[in-house]
Design a protein around this motif. Structure first.
Motif, short mmCIF file in Angstrom:
data_model
loop_
_atom_site.label_atom_id
_atom_site.label_comp_id
_atom_site.label_asym_id
_atom_site.label_seq_id
_atom_site.Cartn_x
_atom_site.Cartn_y
_atom_site.Cartn_z
N SER A 60 0.93 -1.18 0.02
CA SER A 60 -0.15 -0.16 -0.08
C SER A 60 0.91 1.25 0.13
O SER A 60 2.03 1.24 0.39
N LEU A 61 0.36 2.09 -0.54
CA LEU A 61 1.11 3.68 -0.61
C LEU A 61 0.49 4.31 0.69
O LEU A 61 -0.74 4.53 0.75
N CYS A 62 1.61 4.71 1.40
CA CYS A 62 1.17 5.50 2.67
C CYS A 62 1.65 6.94 2.50
O CYS A 62 1.15 7.56 3.54
N GLY A 63 1.91 7.48 1.52
CA GLY A 63 2.26 9.02 1.42
C GLY A 63 1.04 9.82 1.04
O GLY A 63 -0.19 9.36 1.06
N ASP A 64 1.15 11.03 1.04
CA ASP A 64 0.05 11.96 0.42
C ASP A 64 -0.17 11.89 -1.22
O ASP A 64 0.81 11.88 -2.01
N PRO A 65 -1.42 11.36 -1.35
CA PRO A 65 -1.85 11.46 -2.60
C PRO A 65 -1.54 12.84 -3.67
O PRO A 65 -1.54 12.68 -4.75
N ALA A 66 -1.59 13.75 -2.71
CA ALA A 66 -1.08 15.14 -3.36
C ALA A 66 0.42 15.17 -3.90
O ALA A 66 0.62 16.27 -4.87
N GLU A 67 1.07 14.45 -3.38
CA GLU A 67 2.73 14.46 -3.60
C GLU A 67 2.88 13.69 -5.02
O GLU A 67 2.49 12.41 -5.03
N THR A 68 3.08 14.12 -6.08
CA THR A 68 3.31 13.70 -7.47
C THR A 68 4.84 13.15 -7.51
O THR A 68 5.00 12.37 -8.55
N GLY A 69 5.85 13.42 -6.89
CA GLY A 69 7.23 13.09 -7.17
C GLY A 69 7.77 11.89 -6.59
O GLY A 69 8.68 11.39 -6.80
N PRO A 127 -2.08 2.07 4.60
CA PRO A 127 -3.28 2.91 3.42
C PRO A 127 -3.92 3.87 4.25
O PRO A 127 -4.41 4.86 3.74
N MET A 128 -4.16 3.38 5.81
CA MET A 128 -4.83 4.40 6.40
C MET A 128 -4.15 5.73 6.54
O MET A 128 -4.76 6.79 6.56
N LEU A 129 -2.92 6.10 6.61
CA LEU A 129 -2.21 7.02 6.49
C LEU A 129 -2.48 7.88 5.49
O LEU A 129 -2.72 9.21 5.28
N ALA A 130 -2.50 7.21 4.24
CA ALA A 130 -2.98 7.95 2.92
C ALA A 130 -4.37 8.56 3.00
O ALA A 130 -4.65 9.53 2.60
N MET A 131 -4.97 7.75 3.58
CA MET A 131 -6.71 8.14 3.74
C MET A 131 -6.78 9.24 4.47
O MET A 131 -7.52 10.13 4.32
N ALA A 132 -6.24 9.08 5.72
CA ALA A 132 -6.14 10.37 6.57
C ALA A 132 -5.69 11.63 6.04
O ALA A 132 -6.30 12.76 6.12
N ARG A 133 -4.83 11.52 5.11
CA ARG A 133 -4.00 12.78 4.44
C ARG A 133 -5.20 13.16 3.38
O ARG A 133 -5.45 14.39 3.38
N GLU A 134 -5.63 12.24 2.50
CA GLU A 134 -6.80 12.75 1.78
C GLU A 134 -8.24 13.30 2.66
O GLU A 134 -8.56 14.19 1.94
N HIS A 136 -8.21 14.69 5.43
CA HIS A 136 -7.93 16.03 6.09
C HIS A 136 -8.14 16.86 4.96
O HIS A 136 -8.50 18.00 5.30
N ALA A 137 -7.19 16.70 3.77
CA ALA A 137 -7.28 17.70 2.92
C ALA A 137 -8.78 18.00 2.40
O ALA A 137 -9.00 19.37 1.89
N LEU A 159 6.65 10.15 12.19
CA LEU A 159 6.05 10.86 11.31
C LEU A 159 4.48 11.37 11.84
O LEU A 159 4.18 12.71 11.56
N ILE A 160 3.63 10.67 12.37
CA ILE A 160 2.68 10.92 13.05
C ILE A 160 2.83 12.08 14.03
O ILE A 160 1.84 13.15 14.04
N ALA A 161 3.76 12.37 14.64
CA ALA A 161 3.74 13.43 15.78
C ALA A 161 3.91 14.81 14.82
O ALA A 161 3.81 15.64 15.43
N THR A 162 4.22 14.72 13.42
CA THR A 162 4.38 16.07 12.80
C THR A 162 3.26 16.26 11.84
O THR A 162 2.91 17.23 11.18
N LEU A 163 2.15 15.28 11.82
CA LEU A 163 0.98 15.61 11.16
C LEU A 163 0.11 16.40 11.47
O LEU A 163 -0.27 16.63 12.61
N PRO A 164 -0.47 17.41 10.61
CA PRO A 164 -1.58 18.46 11.16
C PRO A 164 -2.90 17.86 11.66
O PRO A 164 -3.43 18.59 12.58
N PHE A 165 -3.20 16.70 11.53
CA PHE A 165 -4.33 15.90 11.96
C PHE A 165 -3.90 14.88 12.98
O PHE A 165 -4.80 13.91 13.12
#
Length: 324
Positions: A60-69, A127-134, A136-137, A159-165
């Motif tokens: 599963s992809l755990c990054g931000d779906p808005a991140e394209t690089g 996958p939950m980390l990516a879902m949470a990012r999406e 939240h956005a 990572l979780i300690a730095t997340l805005p949510f």
């Protein structure tokens, strides 16, 4: 039906590897430019070279779906591994390349959800980390319950300690740390028309959460799941498989699978996970009853009776006719 779109193979580079708690390595994969877009819940297939030969495995992809690089993954070194995760942990270092296919999404967020409750057990949090990012956005209402054995075995804490949510994420440790063990009597909200549940983790964890949700009255359409491994019994009584397009007919023996029997006869079905979880081998059924052994198809898709995971499922009768 879930997204089964074809994607072009890629050769990506490991830009960064972090060896995290709980025998989980975080990988950042990059290419020559922007990578194909993905939505939360998507995974990629990695080609793993093992002493027994090449294997395809899904992560599963755990990054931000808005991140394209880049693509970000978390891969557990599973002691029960069939060779894939152990080989990746051994071989992949910064600068190494890996063959990748995808992304594909069998586990998307429901667009009509008013509230999303995410349950991630161990490595199932990816996958939950990516879902949470999406979520939240999008300004959507959600809670992520992340359950592990202990803080010492909990990856992604930094990572979780730095997340805005961060305040939407509840950490549960079996040893009593953080919010204590996950308690479904407390943490599973009562069913409501706009509430959707998402579950990923070890099979026992998932069966527990899903069973509690069903008992509470959640309909299957609002319980979303993704298995990253599954215990599957592929054996059973022999049966015949006829391929309507090619005219090939084979007998699938008691310890055989449809995909293997057809491959010996020259009819190739692409297989990757061999556990009925990735959906790569889903094949259309024209005639015959199906003994579903997979964790990929939904209950509604099973009831339709027109698709089978050829890597593990079998006929419930004497014959199947496939659209091959």
């Amino acid at each position: 039906m879930k997204d089964m779109s074809d994607t072009k193979p890629m050769i990506l580079t490991v830009a960064e590897r972090i060896d995290d708690r709980g025998d989980i390595m975080q990988l950042t994969l990059t290419g020559d430019g922007p990578l194909p877009a993905f939505a939360a819940g998507a995974h990629v297939d990695l080609l793993v070279e093992t002493p027994e030969g090449p294997l395809w495995r899904q992560y599963s992809l755990c990054g931000d779906p808005a991140e394209t690089g880049c693509y970000r993954l978390g891969i557990l070194k599973d002691p029960a591994s069939r060779g894939g995760s152990a080989a990746l942990h051994q071989l992949l270092r910064a600068g190494e390349t890996v063959h990748v296919e995808g992304p594909r999404n069998h586990f998307p967020l429901a667009p009509d959800a008013e509230r999303s409750v995410l349950f991630g057990g161990g490595i199932g949090v990816t996958p939950m980390l990516a879902m949470a990012r999406e979520l939240h956005a999008a300004g959507a209402e959600f809670t992520l319950h992340y359950a592990t054995r202990s803080a010492a075995r909990t990856a992604f804490l930094d990572l979780i300690a730095t997340l805005p949510f961060r305040d939407r994420i509840v950490l549960h440790h079996d040893d009593g740390g953080a919010a204590g063990p996950l308690d479904l009597a407390r943490d599973l909200p009562p069913p409501a028309p706009g509430t959707h549940l998402y579950v990923c983790g070890p099979q026992g964890f998932m069966d527990w959460v899903i069973g509690a949700a069903e008992t509470a009255g959640y309909p299957g359409t609002r319980i979303h799941r993704e298995y990253f491994s599954a215990e599957v019994d592929t054996g059973g009584a022999g049966f015949e498989v006829e391929c309507a397009q090619s005219g090939v007919t084979v007998t699938v023996g008691p310890e055989d699978t449809i995909a293997k029997a057809l491959a010996r006869a020259g009819v190739k079905i692409e297989v990757k996970c061999e556990e009925g979880i990735c959906g790569t081998c889903v094949t259309d059924v024209i005639e015959g009853g199906i003994d579903h052994r997979d964790q990929f198809l939904t209950e509604e898709e099973r009831e339709d009776g027109d698709q089978i995971c050829a890597c593990c499922s079998r006929a419930s009768g004497a014959k199947l006719v496939l659209d091959l």
